[in-house]
Design a protein around this motif. Structure first.
Motif, mmCIF file in Angstrom:
data_model
loop_
_atom_site.group_PDB
_atom_site.id
_atom_site.type_symbol
_atom_site.label_atom_id
_atom_site.label_comp_id
_atom_site.label_asym_id
_atom_site.label_seq_id
_atom_site.Cartn_x
_atom_site.Cartn_y
_atom_site.Cartn_z
ATOM 1 N N LYS A 91 3.696 6.415 -4.967
ATOM 2 C CA LYS A 91 3.765 7.209 -6.191
ATOM 3 C C LYS A 91 2.619 8.215 -6.251
ATOM 4 C CE LYS A 91 6.172 3.816 -9.107
ATOM 5 N NZ LYS A 91 6.066 2.945 -10.303
ATOM 6 N N ASP A 92 1.470 7.827 -5.689
ATOM 7 C CA ASP A 92 0.297 8.710 -5.696
ATOM 8 C C ASP A 92 0.335 9.740 -4.575
ATOM 9 O OD1 ASP A 92 -0.694 7.422 -7.899
ATOM 10 O OD2 ASP A 92 -2.100 6.153 -6.795
ATOM 11 N N GLY A 93 1.377 9.672 -3.738
ATOM 12 C CA GLY A 93 1.518 10.699 -2.710
ATOM 13 C C GLY A 93 1.502 10.240 -1.270
ATOM 14 N N ALA A 94 1.254 8.933 -1.019
ATOM 15 C CA ALA A 94 1.311 8.453 0.367
ATOM 16 C C ALA A 94 2.731 8.652 0.897
ATOM 17 C CB ALA A 94 0.930 6.971 0.438
ATOM 18 N N ILE A 95 2.849 8.975 2.170
ATOM 19 C CA ILE A 95 4.184 9.247 2.696
ATOM 20 C C ILE A 95 4.851 8.005 3.272
ATOM 21 C CG2 ILE A 95 3.529 11.616 3.220
ATOM 22 C CD1 ILE A 95 3.621 10.842 6.179
ATOM 23 N N ASP A 96 4.071 6.923 3.502
ATOM 24 C CA ASP A 96 4.668 5.708 4.062
ATOM 25 C C ASP A 96 3.681 4.559 3.924
ATOM 26 O OD1 ASP A 96 6.493 4.080 5.273
ATOM 27 O OD2 ASP A 96 6.486 5.118 7.222
ATOM 28 N N PHE A 97 4.195 3.326 4.070
ATOM 29 C CA PHE A 97 3.308 2.181 4.159
ATOM 30 C C PHE A 97 3.840 1.235 5.223
ATOM 31 C CE2 PHE A 97 6.439 0.645 1.104
ATOM 32 C CZ PHE A 97 6.609 -0.685 1.432
ATOM 33 N N ILE A 98 2.924 0.502 5.831
ATOM 34 C CA ILE A 98 3.266 -0.428 6.897
ATOM 35 C C ILE A 98 2.709 -1.792 6.546
ATOM 36 C CG2 ILE A 98 3.093 -0.915 9.361
ATOM 37 C CD1 ILE A 98 2.433 2.004 9.811
ATOM 38 N N GLU A 99 3.551 -2.820 6.628
ATOM 39 C CA GLU A 99 3.111 -4.182 6.316
ATOM 40 C C GLU A 99 2.514 -4.845 7.552
ATOM 41 O OE1 GLU A 99 5.466 -6.712 3.454
ATOM 42 O OE2 GLU A 99 7.017 -5.285 4.036
ATOM 43 N N LYS A 100 1.378 -5.510 7.363
ATOM 44 C CA LYS A 100 0.768 -6.302 8.427
ATOM 45 C C LYS A 100 1.420 -7.688 8.459
ATOM 46 C CE LYS A 100 -3.860 -4.259 7.849
ATOM 47 N NZ LYS A 100 -5.261 -4.563 7.476
ATOM 48 N N PHE B 195 2.196 -5.550 11.781
ATOM 49 C CA PHE B 195 3.204 -4.524 11.992
ATOM 50 C C PHE B 195 3.608 -4.429 13.467
ATOM 51 C CE2 PHE B 195 -1.053 -2.673 11.677
ATOM 52 C CZ PHE B 195 -1.220 -2.200 12.975
ATOM 53 N N ASP B 196 4.801 -3.936 13.663
ATOM 54 C CA ASP B 196 5.307 -3.672 14.999
ATOM 55 C C ASP B 196 4.669 -2.383 15.514
ATOM 56 O OD1 ASP B 196 7.526 -4.058 17.140
ATOM 57 O OD2 ASP B 196 7.786 -1.991 16.456
ATOM 58 N N ASP B 197 4.314 -2.376 16.785
ATOM 59 C CA ASP B 197 3.655 -1.201 17.355
ATOM 60 C C ASP B 197 4.488 0.059 17.154
ATOM 61 O OD1 ASP B 197 1.633 -2.840 18.134
ATOM 62 O OD2 ASP B 197 2.032 -2.723 20.286
ATOM 63 N N GLU B 198 5.788 -0.031 17.393
ATOM 64 C CA GLU B 198 6.650 1.138 17.261
ATOM 65 C C GLU B 198 6.712 1.631 15.819
ATOM 66 O OE1 GLU B 198 8.054 3.344 19.241
ATOM 67 O OE2 GLU B 198 6.920 2.303 20.796
ATOM 68 N N ALA B 199 6.631 0.691 14.859
ATOM 69 C CA ALA B 199 6.640 1.084 13.444
ATOM 70 C C ALA B 199 5.397 1.899 13.117
ATOM 71 C CB ALA B 199 6.717 -0.158 12.559
ATOM 72 N N MET B 200 4.268 1.479 13.657
ATOM 73 C CA MET B 200 3.026 2.211 13.441
ATOM 74 C C MET B 200 3.103 3.599 14.063
ATOM 75 S SD MET B 200 -0.075 2.740 12.445
ATOM 76 C CE MET B 200 -0.793 1.187 11.864
ATOM 77 N N LEU B 201 3.569 3.670 15.300
ATOM 78 C CA LEU B 201 3.652 4.962 15.991
ATOM 79 C C LEU B 201 4.626 5.904 15.300
ATOM 80 C CD1 LEU B 201 3.622 3.757 19.718
ATOM 81 C CD2 LEU B 201 1.723 4.693 18.387
ATOM 82 N N ALA B 202 5.741 5.350 14.818
ATOM 83 C CA ALA B 202 6.724 6.178 14.111
ATOM 84 C C ALA B 202 6.133 6.730 12.820
ATOM 85 C CB ALA B 202 7.978 5.360 13.815
ATOM 86 N N ALA B 203 5.357 5.891 12.105
ATOM 87 C CA ALA B 203 4.735 6.329 10.854
ATOM 88 C C ALA B 203 3.724 7.444 11.122
ATOM 89 C CB ALA B 203 4.056 5.153 10.162
ATOM 90 N N VAL B 204 2.961 7.319 12.204
ATOM 91 C CA VAL B 204 1.968 8.341 12.549
ATOM 92 C C VAL B 204 2.658 9.648 12.912
ATOM 93 C CG1 VAL B 204 0.217 8.999 14.239
ATOM 94 C CG2 VAL B 204 0.191 6.713 13.246
ATOM 95 N N ARG B 205 3.722 9.560 13.694
ATOM 96 C CA ARG B 205 4.449 10.785 14.073
ATOM 97 C C ARG B 205 4.985 11.495 12.836
ATOM 98 N NH1 ARG B 205 6.741 7.106 18.082
ATOM 99 N NH2 ARG B 205 5.640 7.405 20.071
ATOM 100 N N THR B 206 5.545 10.712 11.898
ATOM 101 C CA THR B 206 6.070 11.294 10.662
ATOM 102 C C THR B 206 4.956 11.944 9.856
ATOM 103 O OG1 THR B 206 7.853 9.667 10.536
ATOM 104 C CG2 THR B 206 7.270 10.792 8.497
ATOM 105 N N ALA B 207 3.814 11.260 9.768
ATOM 106 C CA ALA B 207 2.682 11.787 8.995
ATOM 107 C C ALA B 207 2.169 13.090 9.599
ATOM 108 C CB ALA B 207 1.562 10.753 8.938
ATOM 109 N N LEU B 208 2.052 13.134 10.924
ATOM 110 C CA LEU B 208 1.559 14.342 11.569
ATOM 111 C C LEU B 208 2.539 15.500 11.419
ATOM 112 C CD1 LEU B 208 -0.027 12.903 14.841
ATOM 113 C CD2 LEU B 208 -1.201 13.661 12.773
#
Length: 207
Positions: free
Chosen positions: A97-106, A108-121
């Protein structure tokens, strides 16, 4: 290195998490800069390279939510991804709600983290383009004379030339001249284009 040398700013008070996530990202080709706390990131705010922020949501001192708010207040537009524990979904939702584009639960799967970073960049790169466009529009606005700005304000209020002329105590012909100058200086192709670009800049500045 990916995303035109963008940097992933990793913030976590847990040294083991910082090490493992930084290793994962570096192995995938991302440039990584680690920060042991939200305060450490804020202390380096003047040297932050374009990219994104990956931050734990629960940290001593300044948590991920407060860090996100302070970055926003400081005008830092880096996309933020928050890392949360299983019980922190409510905090993750608030971060979104404050503007973060994604969150990852610990954990976490490595691919989930990498996908989130790619989206953020990717979002960060698009945001740079939008910001550059708004900066250019703001510069063009600043180039208007006082009278041209008054005519522009009349146009934004939806007033016809005759009304603007009456309000400013000038002739309708003079309004037409100023209006033409405004359109030229703002590089606007139409009145709707002019209104759109000015409202976008004024909205971003909180006017």
């Amino acid at each position: 290195m990916t995303a035109n040398n963008a940097v992933v700013h990793l913030v976590d008070d847990d040294e083991s998490v910082r090490h493992s996530v930084a290793f994962l990202l570096a192995t995938a080709g991302f440039a990584v800069r680690v920060h042991e706390s939200g305060l450490a990131l804020l202390d380096a705010i003047d040297t932050l390279q374009p990219g994104c922020v990956i931050s734990d949501v629960r940290m001593p001192g300044i948590d991920g939510l407060e860090l996100q708010r302070r970055l926003k207040a400081a005008g830092v537009r880096l996309p933020v991804v928050v890392m949360t524990g299983h019980a922190d979904v409510q905090l993750a939702v608030q971060a979104m709600k404050d503007g973060a584009i994604d969150f990852i639960e610990k954990p976490f799967d490595d691919e989930a983290m990498l996908a989130a970073v790619r989206t953020a960049l990717k979002e960060g790169k698009a945001g740079e383009g939008r910001q550059a466009e708004m900066d250019a529009t703001a510069a063009r606005l600043a180039s208007l004379s006082g009278r041209e700005r008054q005519v522009l304000d009349g146009l934004l209020a939806g007033h016809p030339n005759k009304t603007i002329a009456y309000d400013l105590e000038i002739s309708a012909r003079t309004v037409e001249v100023h209006r033409a100058n405004v359109m030229k200086k703002m590089s606007a192709s139409s009145l709707s284009d002019l209104v759109r670009m000015v409202l976008r800049v004024d909205g971003a500045s909180g006017r």
